[in-house]
Design a protein around this motif. Structure first.
Motif, PDB file in Angstrom:
ATOM      1  N   LYS A   1     -22.491  59.425 -52.042  1.00  0.00           N
ATOM      2  CA  LYS A   1     -22.039  60.283 -53.139  1.00  0.00           C
ATOM      3  C   LYS A   1     -20.516  60.388 -53.178  1.00  0.00           C
ATOM      4  CE  LYS A   1     -26.250  63.104 -52.837  1.00  0.00           C
ATOM      5  NZ  LYS A   1     -26.861  62.699 -54.118  1.00  0.00           N
ATOM      6  N   LEU A   2     -19.868  60.053 -52.068  1.00  0.00           N
ATOM      7  CA  LEU A   2     -18.406  60.056 -52.002  1.00  0.00           C
ATOM      8  C   LEU A   2     -17.825  58.657 -52.199  1.00  0.00           C
ATOM      9  CD1 LEU A   2     -17.893  62.422 -48.922  1.00  0.00           C
ATOM     10  CD2 LEU A   2     -17.682  63.009 -51.332  1.00  0.00           C
ATOM     11  N   GLY A   3     -18.699  57.690 -52.458  1.00  0.00           N
ATOM     12  CA  GLY A   3     -18.232  56.320 -52.631  1.00  0.00           C
ATOM     13  C   GLY A   3     -17.884  55.638 -51.329  1.00  0.00           C
ATOM     14  N   ILE A   4     -18.495  56.101 -50.229  1.00  0.00           N
ATOM     15  CA  ILE A   4     -18.173  55.578 -48.897  1.00  0.00           C
ATOM     16  C   ILE A   4     -19.419  54.942 -48.284  1.00  0.00           C
ATOM     17  CG2 ILE A   4     -17.455  56.204 -46.552  1.00  0.00           C
ATOM     18  CD1 ILE A   4     -15.856  58.511 -47.816  1.00  0.00           C
ATOM     19  N   THR A   5     -19.246  53.762 -47.705  1.00  0.00           N
ATOM     20  CA  THR A   5     -20.318  53.069 -46.997  1.00  0.00           C
ATOM     21  C   THR A   5     -20.252  53.409 -45.509  1.00  0.00           C
ATOM     22  OG1 THR A   5     -20.227  51.243 -48.568  1.00  0.00           O
ATOM     23  CG2 THR A   5     -21.311  50.806 -46.461  1.00  0.00           C
ATOM     24  N   VAL A   6     -21.420  53.550 -44.889  1.00  0.00           N
ATOM     25  CA  VAL A   6     -21.503  53.925 -43.476  1.00  0.00           C
ATOM     26  C   VAL A   6     -21.998  52.744 -42.649  1.00  0.00           C
ATOM     27  CG1 VAL A   6     -22.773  55.361 -41.824  1.00  0.00           C
ATOM     28  CG2 VAL A   6     -21.864  56.370 -43.926  1.00  0.00           C
ATOM     29  N   GLU A   7     -21.332  52.500 -41.519  1.00  0.00           N
ATOM     30  CA  GLU A   7     -21.808  51.537 -40.531  1.00  0.00           C
ATOM     31  C   GLU A   7     -22.015  52.252 -39.205  1.00  0.00           C
ATOM     32  OE1 GLU A   7     -19.326  48.107 -40.198  1.00  0.00           O
ATOM     33  OE2 GLU A   7     -19.637  47.489 -42.295  1.00  0.00           O
ATOM     34  N   TYR A   8     -22.951  51.742 -38.416  1.00  0.00           N
ATOM     35  CA  TYR A   8     -23.368  52.413 -37.181  1.00  0.00           C
ATOM     36  C   TYR A   8     -23.152  51.502 -35.980  1.00  0.00           C
ATOM     37  CZ  TYR A   8     -26.825  53.915 -33.661  1.00  0.00           C
ATOM     38  OH  TYR A   8     -27.459  54.268 -32.499  1.00  0.00           O
TER      39      TYR A   8
ATOM     40  N   TYR B   1      -3.072  52.204 -61.846  1.00  0.00           N
ATOM     41  CA  TYR B   1      -4.414  51.707 -61.523  1.00  0.00           C
ATOM     42  C   TYR B   1      -5.006  52.452 -60.330  1.00  0.00           C
ATOM     43  CZ  TYR B   1      -4.131  47.815 -64.796  1.00  0.00           C
ATOM     44  OH  TYR B   1      -4.049  47.061 -65.928  1.00  0.00           O
ATOM     45  N   LEU B   2      -4.167  52.786 -59.351  1.00  0.00           N
ATOM     46  CA  LEU B   2      -4.649  53.546 -58.201  1.00  0.00           C
ATOM     47  C   LEU B   2      -5.126  54.924 -58.632  1.00  0.00           C
ATOM     48  CD1 LEU B   2      -5.086  53.879 -55.182  1.00  0.00           C
ATOM     49  CD2 LEU B   2      -2.690  54.576 -54.965  1.00  0.00           C
ATOM     50  N   SER B   3      -4.381  55.558 -59.529  1.00  0.00           N
ATOM     51  CA  SER B   3      -4.766  56.883 -60.015  1.00  0.00           C
ATOM     52  C   SER B   3      -6.092  56.832 -60.750  1.00  0.00           C
ATOM     53  CB  SER B   3      -3.680  57.440 -60.942  1.00  0.00           C
ATOM     54  OG  SER B   3      -2.462  57.583 -60.249  1.00  0.00           O
ATOM     55  N   VAL B   4      -6.279  55.792 -61.563  1.00  0.00           N
ATOM     56  CA  VAL B   4      -7.543  55.639 -62.294  1.00  0.00           C
ATOM     57  C   VAL B   4      -8.696  55.453 -61.323  1.00  0.00           C
ATOM     58  CG1 VAL B   4      -8.841  54.136 -63.850  1.00  0.00           C
ATOM     59  CG2 VAL B   4      -6.466  54.734 -64.378  1.00  0.00           C
ATOM     60  N   LEU B   5      -8.493  54.625 -60.297  1.00  0.00           N
ATOM     61  CA  LEU B   5      -9.541  54.380 -59.308  1.00  0.00           C
ATOM     62  C   LEU B   5      -9.944  55.660 -58.601  1.00  0.00           C
ATOM     63  CD1 LEU B   5     -11.311  52.379 -57.752  1.00  0.00           C
ATOM     64  CD2 LEU B   5      -9.396  52.000 -56.188  1.00  0.00           C
ATOM     65  N   LEU B   6      -8.974  56.464 -58.238  1.00  0.00           N
ATOM     66  CA  LEU B   6      -9.263  57.723 -57.557  1.00  0.00           C
ATOM     67  C   LEU B   6      -9.999  58.688 -58.472  1.00  0.00           C
ATOM     68  CD1 LEU B   6      -5.919  58.285 -55.609  1.00  0.00           C
ATOM     69  CD2 LEU B   6      -8.133  57.604 -54.660  1.00  0.00           C
ATOM     70  N   LEU B   7      -9.696  58.643 -59.751  1.00  0.00           N
ATOM     71  CA  LEU B   7     -10.346  59.553 -60.689  1.00  0.00           C
ATOM     72  C   LEU B   7     -11.798  59.185 -60.931  1.00  0.00           C
ATOM     73  CD1 LEU B   7      -7.518  60.048 -63.345  1.00  0.00           C
ATOM     74  CD2 LEU B   7      -8.496  61.815 -61.867  1.00  0.00           C
ATOM     75  N   ILE B   8     -12.105  57.890 -60.974  1.00  0.00           N
ATOM     76  CA  ILE B   8     -13.469  57.486 -61.312  1.00  0.00           C
ATOM     77  C   ILE B   8     -14.367  57.418 -60.089  1.00  0.00           C
ATOM     78  CG2 ILE B   8     -12.688  56.172 -63.316  1.00  0.00           C
ATOM     79  CD1 ILE B   8     -13.065  53.610 -61.701  1.00  0.00           C
ATOM     80  N   THR B   9     -13.794  57.518 -58.883  1.00  0.00           N
ATOM     81  CA  THR B   9     -14.599  57.519 -57.671  1.00  0.00           C
ATOM     82  C   THR B   9     -14.969  58.951 -57.324  1.00  0.00           C
ATOM     83  OG1 THR B   9     -13.384  55.605 -56.881  1.00  0.00           O
ATOM     84  CG2 THR B   9     -14.674  56.811 -55.249  1.00  0.00           C
ATOM     85  N   PRO B  10     -16.245  59.246 -56.967  1.00  0.00           N
ATOM     86  CA  PRO B  10     -16.650  60.617 -56.671  1.00  0.00           C
ATOM     87  C   PRO B  10     -15.725  61.274 -55.658  1.00  0.00           C
ATOM     88  CG  PRO B  10     -18.554  59.147 -56.685  1.00  0.00           C
ATOM     89  CD  PRO B  10     -17.334  58.287 -56.807  1.00  0.00           C
ATOM     90  N   PHE B  11     -15.316  62.520 -55.964  1.00  0.00           N
ATOM     91  CA  PHE B  11     -14.477  63.337 -55.096  1.00  0.00           C
ATOM     92  C   PHE B  11     -13.123  62.679 -54.817  1.00  0.00           C
ATOM     93  CE2 PHE B  11     -18.743  64.776 -54.301  1.00  0.00           C
ATOM     94  CZ  PHE B  11     -18.611  66.143 -54.206  1.00  0.00           C
ATOM     95  N   GLY B  12     -12.747  61.693 -55.618  1.00  0.00           N
ATOM     96  CA  GLY B  12     -11.427  61.103 -55.460  1.00  0.00           C
ATOM     97  C   GLY B  12     -11.300  60.123 -54.322  1.00  0.00           C
TER      98      GLY B  12
END
Length: 237
Positions: free
Chosen positions: A49-56, A8-19
């Motif tokens: 685009k990398l599947g990452i949320t930014v906080e400031y 499941y971890l491998s699948v998640l990394l594959l479907i998320t942009p840039f792993g």
């Protein structure tokens, strides 16, 4: 069970942009800075685009850098080049995300500006932790304060003759505190490319993020974000 989790971890990394799995990164930045706001818009779009949320996390200039360098946050929103030479735990992402115009502000419009050397004869004011201003005025007569608001109020009270600030930040501060006796002097003292910095624990993310930023730069998206933000500032929105 272990094999199933790994699958499941491998699948998640594959479907998320840039792993990259969905995660949140927290960045410190200079509080009250228009350039921080603009740079954040660029970063939010790039990291998405990398599947990452930014906080400031807004902080005074020097504290923002120290907080990023010690790893209490994941990096710094933006800084000029070569900050990593002193703050050695920070890694710059190579593609610039913004540009800064270093401007002299004064109540006297007729001061000729031709680089940093032309300011040597004046008593200057700068904000602590704003590296382009600290470097440019090194060895000159200067007073340092914590915020841009303090800086321009000090100039208005004629405790200094000239203050140095990023053009956009200076204009916003003057508007916010309703001072109309201060002028932005032309031309700019110097123009700087601004770069995003990541803490070294995220070194593997640097090339992936840079690839996204290169695409945004080549498409004109970074420039468009900046132009739109400055237009809103000029229109008072």
């Amino acid at each position: 069970m272990h094999k199933l989790r790994s699958f499941y971890l491998s699948v998640l990394l594959l479907i998320t942009p840039f792993g990259y799995a969905q995660q949140t990164l927290v960045f410190s930045g200079i509080e009250g800075s228009v350039n921080t706001d603009i740079s954040l818009q660029v970063l939010e779009e790039a990291y998405q685009k990398l599947g990452i949320t930014v906080e400031y996390r807004p902080l005074p200039g020097e504290r923002a850098l120290r907080t990023a360098d010690t790893g209490r946050v994941d990096g710094e929103v933006f800084r000029i080049a070569n900050v990593e030479k002193r703050y050695t735990n920070l890694i710059p992402v190579p593609t610039a995300i913004n540009v800064l115009q270093g401007i002299a502000f004064s109540k006297v419009e007729q001061i000729p500006i031709s680089g940093w050397e032309s300011l040597k004869r004046y008593h200057l004011g700068i904000q602590i932790g704003i590296k382009f201003a600290e470097r440019g005025t090194e060895g000159m007569q200067r007073t340092l304060v914590e915020t841009n608001e303090q800086l321009f109020k000090m100039l208005d009270a004629e405790r200094v003759e000239v203050v140095i600030a990023a053009h956009a930040n200076g204009l916003k501060t003057l508007s916010d505190i309703e001072i109309d006796s201060v002028h932005a002097l032309k031309p700019a003292i110097q123009e700087y490319q601004l770069y995003h910095y990541l803490h070294k624990r995220h070194a593997s993310l640097v090339p992936k993020l840079d690839q996204v930023l290169q695409q945004m730069q080549q498409s004109g998206r970074i420039s468009a974000i900046r132009k739109q933000a400055l237009l809103k500032l000029e229109n008072g929105h």
